[in-house]
Design an enzyme around this catalytic site. Structure first.
Site, mmCIF file in Angstrom:
data_model
loop_
_atom_site.group_PDB
_atom_site.id
_atom_site.type_symbol
_atom_site.label_atom_id
_atom_site.label_comp_id
_atom_site.label_asym_id
_atom_site.label_seq_id
_atom_site.Cartn_x
_atom_site.Cartn_y
_atom_site.Cartn_z
ATOM 1 N N ALA A 143 0.819 -1.219 0.000
ATOM 2 C CA ALA A 143 0.000 0.000 0.000
ATOM 3 C C ALA A 143 0.848 1.261 0.000
ATOM 4 C CB ALA A 143 -0.936 -0.011 1.200
ATOM 5 N N ASN A 199 -6.596 3.211 10.363
ATOM 6 C CA ASN A 199 -5.822 2.123 10.989
ATOM 7 C C ASN A 199 -5.647 2.292 12.489
ATOM 8 O OD1 ASN A 199 -4.330 4.319 9.769
ATOM 9 N ND2 ASN A 199 -2.473 3.357 10.519
ATOM 10 N N GLN A 216 -7.106 -0.926 5.419
ATOM 11 C CA GLN A 216 -7.759 -1.492 6.614
ATOM 12 C C GLN A 216 -9.242 -1.778 6.355
ATOM 13 O OE1 GLN A 216 -6.098 -2.373 9.276
ATOM 14 N NE2 GLN A 216 -4.158 -1.271 9.059
ATOM 15 N N SER A 237 -2.804 -3.550 0.795
ATOM 16 C CA SER A 237 -1.642 -4.433 0.984
ATOM 17 C C SER A 237 -2.093 -5.857 1.281
ATOM 18 C CB SER A 237 -0.851 -3.970 2.214
ATOM 19 O OG SER A 237 0.271 -3.232 1.855
ATOM 20 N N GLY A 238 -1.313 -6.842 0.843
ATOM 21 C CA GLY A 238 -1.667 -8.241 1.067
ATOM 22 C C GLY A 238 -1.576 -8.695 2.522
ATOM 23 N N HIS A 239 -0.606 -8.124 3.266
ATOM 24 C CA HIS A 239 -0.354 -8.692 4.594
ATOM 25 C C HIS A 239 -1.376 -8.279 5.650
ATOM 26 C CE1 HIS A 239 1.610 -5.156 6.685
ATOM 27 N NE2 HIS A 239 1.670 -4.744 5.433
ATOM 28 N N CYS A 298 7.059 7.283 18.873
ATOM 29 C CA CYS A 298 8.261 8.014 19.271
ATOM 30 C C CYS A 298 8.755 8.871 18.111
ATOM 31 C CB CYS A 298 9.345 7.020 19.662
ATOM 32 S SG CYS A 298 9.671 7.062 21.404
HETATM 33 N N1 PMP Z 1 -2.230 2.437 4.735
HETATM 34 C C1 PMP Z 1 -2.721 1.978 5.896
HETATM 35 C C2 PMP Z 1 -4.062 2.455 6.359
HETATM 36 C C3 PMP Z 1 -2.000 1.070 6.662
HETATM 37 O O1 PMP Z 1 -2.496 0.629 7.815
HETATM 38 C C4 PMP Z 1 -0.733 0.644 6.182
HETATM 39 C C5 PMP Z 1 0.112 -0.329 6.995
HETATM 40 N N2 PMP Z 1 0.305 0.059 8.310
HETATM 41 C C6 PMP Z 1 -0.266 1.146 4.962
HETATM 42 C C7 PMP Z 1 -1.047 2.039 4.257
HETATM 43 C C8 PMP Z 1 1.070 0.759 4.404
HETATM 44 O O2 PMP Z 1 1.098 -0.599 4.090
HETATM 45 P P1 PMP Z 1 2.479 -1.310 3.719
HETATM 46 O O3 PMP Z 1 3.398 -1.060 4.877
HETATM 47 O O4 PMP Z 1 2.116 -2.742 3.560
HETATM 48 O O5 PMP Z 1 2.998 -0.697 2.487
#
Ligand code: PMP
Length: 394
Positions: A74, A158, A186, A206-208, A331
């Site tokens: 993402a 998020n 999210q 994002s996939g994860h 931080c």
């Molecule tokens: N957008 C949002 C709302 C996210 O929560 C995250 C991951 N924390 C990202 C973008 C970025 O995703 P990635 O680190 O997999 O590139």
């Protein structure tokens, strides 16, 4: 044997679904071909796998597979949407550009827009939110009166679990021929994302975050009504129709595709389960910590898999051994201070320091929630019980 902490940080990342891992494995070994090797069967097998994954993603989002571009996540998708549009518009003419976004966006959107703002020919308006994280739509309408090219608003936040009114935002944007980009990282698997209905021109995830692999993501670029044109961020061998060069990460793309298929198939049972866990957790927190304050929207109108809670009157430790949850402060340059999201909804640094984000997912059980609440009960200390400096010296 060391007992693993209960994992309640699904908004940070999710464990990979074993079905996804199994589907990916052959593409690391016997099916290792390059998807653009058109002259032999190793390439054809890889190309077919990528095609299937693209269809699985498009099916989940209800869009055309040609509108799906694979990225490294993402962060890349968000940067590409914003910077690719800037490059495209700049190649057409030199009129000043105007974008609109919110201080509650993910840092990959915020930083890309802040970098754009440094240019003399681009202005960004930042639309404030109220204390529950909802956008001030009247303010937004006033901002949009000028000629604007892009609004960028995430679907689900998020940190505080607020859900933006994407349909209304998209309709507002379209009324002024402005594009809407949404970071749906999210949102996928938690709310219905239907791109035939939602007036969104660019969408990232994002996939994860959906039980797929890390380092794999998607940018949706609307192909018609309207046809959106953005310039590539990465130049090279012309992969992804010349839009995103670089040898495709076939195993990750296969995993991402299957992760999307599973989300689609199991959506209603999974969302019911997540919602039940949310209600259980909030009920138990309220009974054990009557002074706890829910940040973001009310319980029934927020994301179904996360709570952001300020434990008023308690000292919250910097980390936990028995549960994996996230702190509400980040931080910056060595000093703990509230994240821009918590600041954006009005939390002081002191309150952010007593704030925790708890997020759950596919493998969380009601027992995990019970365990988490009992760990919090034993770990968070009421402030009046914390010895002050004098008592420590005595
Ligand atoms: N957008 C949002 C709302 C996210 O929560 C995250 C991951 N924390 C990202 C973008 C970025 O995703 P990635 O680190 O997999 O590139």
């Amino acid at each position: 044997m060391m007992i693993k902490p209960v994992y309640l940080d699904y908004n940070a990342t999710t464990p990979m679904d074993p079905r996804v891992l199994e589907a990916m494995l052959p593409y690391f070994s016997e099916e290792f071909g390059n998807s653009v090797s058109a002259a032999h069967s190793y390439g054809w097998v890889a190309e077919k796998a990528v095609k299937k994954a693209r269809e699985q993603v498009a099916s989940l989002l209800n869009c055309d597979p040609h509108e799906i571009f694979f990225t490294a996540g993402a962060t890349e998708s968000n940067n590409w949407a914003i910077r690719g549009l800037i490059d495209q518009l700049r190649s057409e003419d030199s009129t000043p550009l105007h974008f609109i976004s919110s201080p509650l966006e993910h840092s990959s959107v915020l930083s890309a827009l802040r970098a754009a703002e440094q240019r003399k020919d681009i202005a960004v308006s930042w639309c404030a939110s109220n204390t529950s994280g909802a956008l001030d739509i009247n303010n937004l309408e006033r901002m949009l009166k000028t000629k604007s090219q892009l609004m960028s608003f995430m679907w689900v936040n998020n940190e505080i679990g607020s859900i933006n009114p994407i349909q209304a935002l998209g309709e507002l944007a379209q009324s002024q021929q402005c594009y809407l980009h949404s970071d749906a990282t999210q949102a996928i698997g938690k709310v219905v994302v239907d791109l035939k209905k939602a007036p969104v021109e660019l969408l990232s995830f994002s996939g994860h975050k959906i039980y797929g692999p890390k380092g794999a993501g998607v940018l949706f670029v609307r192909g018609k009504n309207p046809k959106v044109r953005i310039k590539p961020l990465l130049f090279g061998g012309g992969h992804e129709g010349g839009q995103r060069s670089g040898t495709l990460n076939v195993p990750a793309i296969v995993g991402l595709g299957l992760a999307c298929e599973i989300v689609q198939k199991e959506f209603s049972q999974e969302t019911q389960k997540l919602q039940a866990l949310r209600n259980q957790l909030w009920g138990q927190i309220q009974s054990q910590f009557p002074t706890a304050r829910l940040n973001g929207p009310q319980i029934d109108s927020r994301a179904i898999n996360s709570l952001n809670i300020t434990f008023c009157g308690y000292l919250v430790p910097p980390s936990f051994a028995e549960i994996a949850i996230s702190r509400g402060s980040a931080c910056h340059s060595g000093a703990a201070s509230a994240s821009p999201v918590l600041k954006g909804i009005g939390l002081s640094d002191g309150d952010a320091d007593k704030t925790l984000r708890i997020s759950w997912g596919r493998w969380t059980t009601p027992e995990d929630i019970e365990k988490a609440v009992s760990v919090l009960k034993k770990t968070l200390r009421p402030l009046q019980a914390v010895p002050n400096d004098n008592s420590l010296r005595n």
